[in-house]
Design an enzyme around this catalytic site. Structure first.
Site, PDB file in Angstrom:
ATOM      1  N   SER A 103     -26.659 -17.157 -28.527  1.00  0.00           N
ATOM      2  CA  SER A 103     -26.135 -16.082 -29.361  1.00  0.00           C
ATOM      3  C   SER A 103     -24.615 -16.017 -29.244  1.00  0.00           C
ATOM      4  O   SER A 103     -23.929 -16.990 -29.560  1.00  0.00           O
ATOM      5  CB  SER A 103     -26.808 -14.765 -28.972  1.00  0.00           C
ATOM      6  OG  SER A 103     -26.583 -13.766 -29.933  1.00  0.00           O
ATOM      7  N   ASP A 136     -34.941 -15.261 -37.137  1.00  0.00           N
ATOM      8  CA  ASP A 136     -33.578 -14.856 -36.801  1.00  0.00           C
ATOM      9  C   ASP A 136     -32.789 -14.671 -38.094  1.00  0.00           C
ATOM     10  O   ASP A 136     -32.712 -15.592 -38.906  1.00  0.00           O
ATOM     11  CB  ASP A 136     -32.917 -15.938 -35.948  1.00  0.00           C
ATOM     12  CG  ASP A 136     -31.519 -15.571 -35.468  1.00  0.00           C
ATOM     13  OD1 ASP A 136     -30.988 -14.520 -35.887  1.00  0.00           O
ATOM     14  OD2 ASP A 136     -30.971 -16.342 -34.656  1.00  0.00           O
ATOM     15  N   HIS A 181     -34.666 -14.205 -32.729  1.00  0.00           N
ATOM     16  CA  HIS A 181     -33.398 -14.285 -32.015  1.00  0.00           C
ATOM     17  C   HIS A 181     -33.609 -13.796 -30.584  1.00  0.00           C
ATOM     18  O   HIS A 181     -34.388 -12.880 -30.328  1.00  0.00           O
ATOM     19  CB  HIS A 181     -32.368 -13.407 -32.730  1.00  0.00           C
ATOM     20  CG  HIS A 181     -30.969 -13.577 -32.231  1.00  0.00           C
ATOM     21  ND1 HIS A 181     -30.114 -14.523 -32.737  1.00  0.00           N
ATOM     22  CD2 HIS A 181     -30.271 -12.921 -31.275  1.00  0.00           C
ATOM     23  CE1 HIS A 181     -28.943 -14.446 -32.122  1.00  0.00           C
ATOM     24  NE2 HIS A 181     -29.023 -13.479 -31.219  1.00  0.00           N
TER      25      HIS A 181
END
Length: 369
Positions: A216, A310, A341
């Protein structure tokens, strides 16, 4: 580089076996409940199985989204949380709670020797790092510098300790986890400077075959650190492993519209985080914060790991295509269709997430060797 070498004598080193975040009995009961057979979750979903691009969301994840994540995303709850973030005490409490939540829902990594240190940052700060040494590594084992996720505002070495242990063990590599500074106390470019300074220290003091990895926001830092090394003509990492990275702050994508609410990374929260990390008047560079708009030529081989649910998946695909077609980089892109995610923090109860984390780490270790 000279600055890093000269400051090496100031490093505070305390070799130790790191103490993991330990679940209370109530927390352990919640985690065990998430390990029930998939059929139980399918039978207890509030709605039909959700799909994206023809792939069903893992039933366990859908159940957690329905019963935990989405209620916590209600406007009234978000307004209360954001009000609490305005105080140091509120931020500390939220970060502690998230650290526990993420760590306890990650499959426990194996015990191994660790070293907790600080390395000097250019701003006069001490950057915490934790170095993981899996048992039985040869002296010339590769080194992975790892940057955790959390939107540049949350996350810590302790929160991501279980997943980093898994990466170290499966990659058969030394891993250096970096505790970079967080916003809003330390907005851009603090995290980016810490990421680069920690990487420079690793190159100067550990050297060898060094790779960069992150998830991320940490994936964003890995790309930025490599681009900074390229521009400064410093030693380059041998490869990048990017778990669902943030790569584009400019364009809208269909996946952000389709999945931008209810899947753990809501579009309005992305904007809120951006406002904390990049306050008004702070100039950023695309190489640091939005690499789809940057010159990517000269990067080492890149592995982009995406999740089917995601909202950032389309931007990650665009990044991979751009790097491959424009710069002719060695790029591979894989999408785990039934995951969300931050799936690295679901490996304690989602078998496909655990398999993905382990297989990607093994692949990266082999690549670095």
């Amino acid at each position: 580089m000279i600055r890093i070498i000269a400051a090496a004598a100031l490093i505070l080193a305390t070799p130790a076996l790191a103490e993991p975040i330990v679940a209370t009995p109530a927390e352990q009961a919640q985690i065990e409940a998430l390990k029930q057979p998939e059929d139980w979750f399918i039978a207890h979903l509030k709605g039909p199985r959700e799909e994206s691009d023809g792939v069903k969301l893992d039933a366990r994840l859908q159940w957690v989204l329905e019963n935990t994540t989405r209620p916590a995303s209600a406007p009234a709850v978000q307004a209360y949380l954001r009000e609490s973030y305005k105080t140091p005490e509120g931020r500390a409490a939220t970060r502690t709670a998230l650290d526990r939540y993420w760590a306890l829902r990650t499959a426990p990594g194996p015990q191994m020797a660790t070293e907790d240190r600080t390395v000097p940052g250019r701003d006069g700060n001490a950057i915490p790092i934790r170095i993981y040494h899996p048992d039985g590594l040869p002296k010339d084992a590769p080194v992975i510098v790892y940057y955790h996720g959390g939107g540049f505002m949350f996350g810590s070495i302790d929160a991501f300790d279980p997943s980093v242990r898994i990466i170290a063990a499966e990659a058969k590599a030394v891993v250096v986890s970096v505790g970079y500074r967080l916003a809003p106390e330390h907005p851009y470019p603090a995290a980016w400077n810490d990421a680069e300074d920690a990487y420079d220290w690793v190159q100067a003091n550990l050297g060898g075959r060094v790779g960069l990895a992150g998830d991320s926001a940490g994936g964003t830092l890995a790309i930025a650190t490599a681009l900074r090394a390229r521009d400064a003509k410093k030693p380059m990492p041998k490869a990048l492993l990017l778990f669902y990275p943030g790569v584009d702050r400019v364009n809208d994508y269909p996946s952000l519209k389709a999945l931008g609410s209810g899947y753990g990374l809501d579009a309005d929260n992305l904007k809120y985080l951006a406002d904390q990390v990049y306050p008004a008047g702070v100039a950023t560079t695309s190489a640091d914060t939005s690499p789809v708009q940057a010159d990517l030529c000269g990067l080492p081989p890149v592995r982009v790991v995406s999740a089917g649910f995601d909202p950032l998946k389309d931007s990650q695909a665009a990044f991979a295509r751009l790097a491959e077609t424009t710069c002719k980089l060695k790029v591979s892109h894989i999408r785990y269709g039934d995951l969300i995610h931050a799936f690295l923090q679901t490996t304690a109860y989602v078998p496909t997430a655990d398999e993905a984390a382990r297989s990607e780490a093994q692949r990266f270790g082999n690549q670095l060797r």
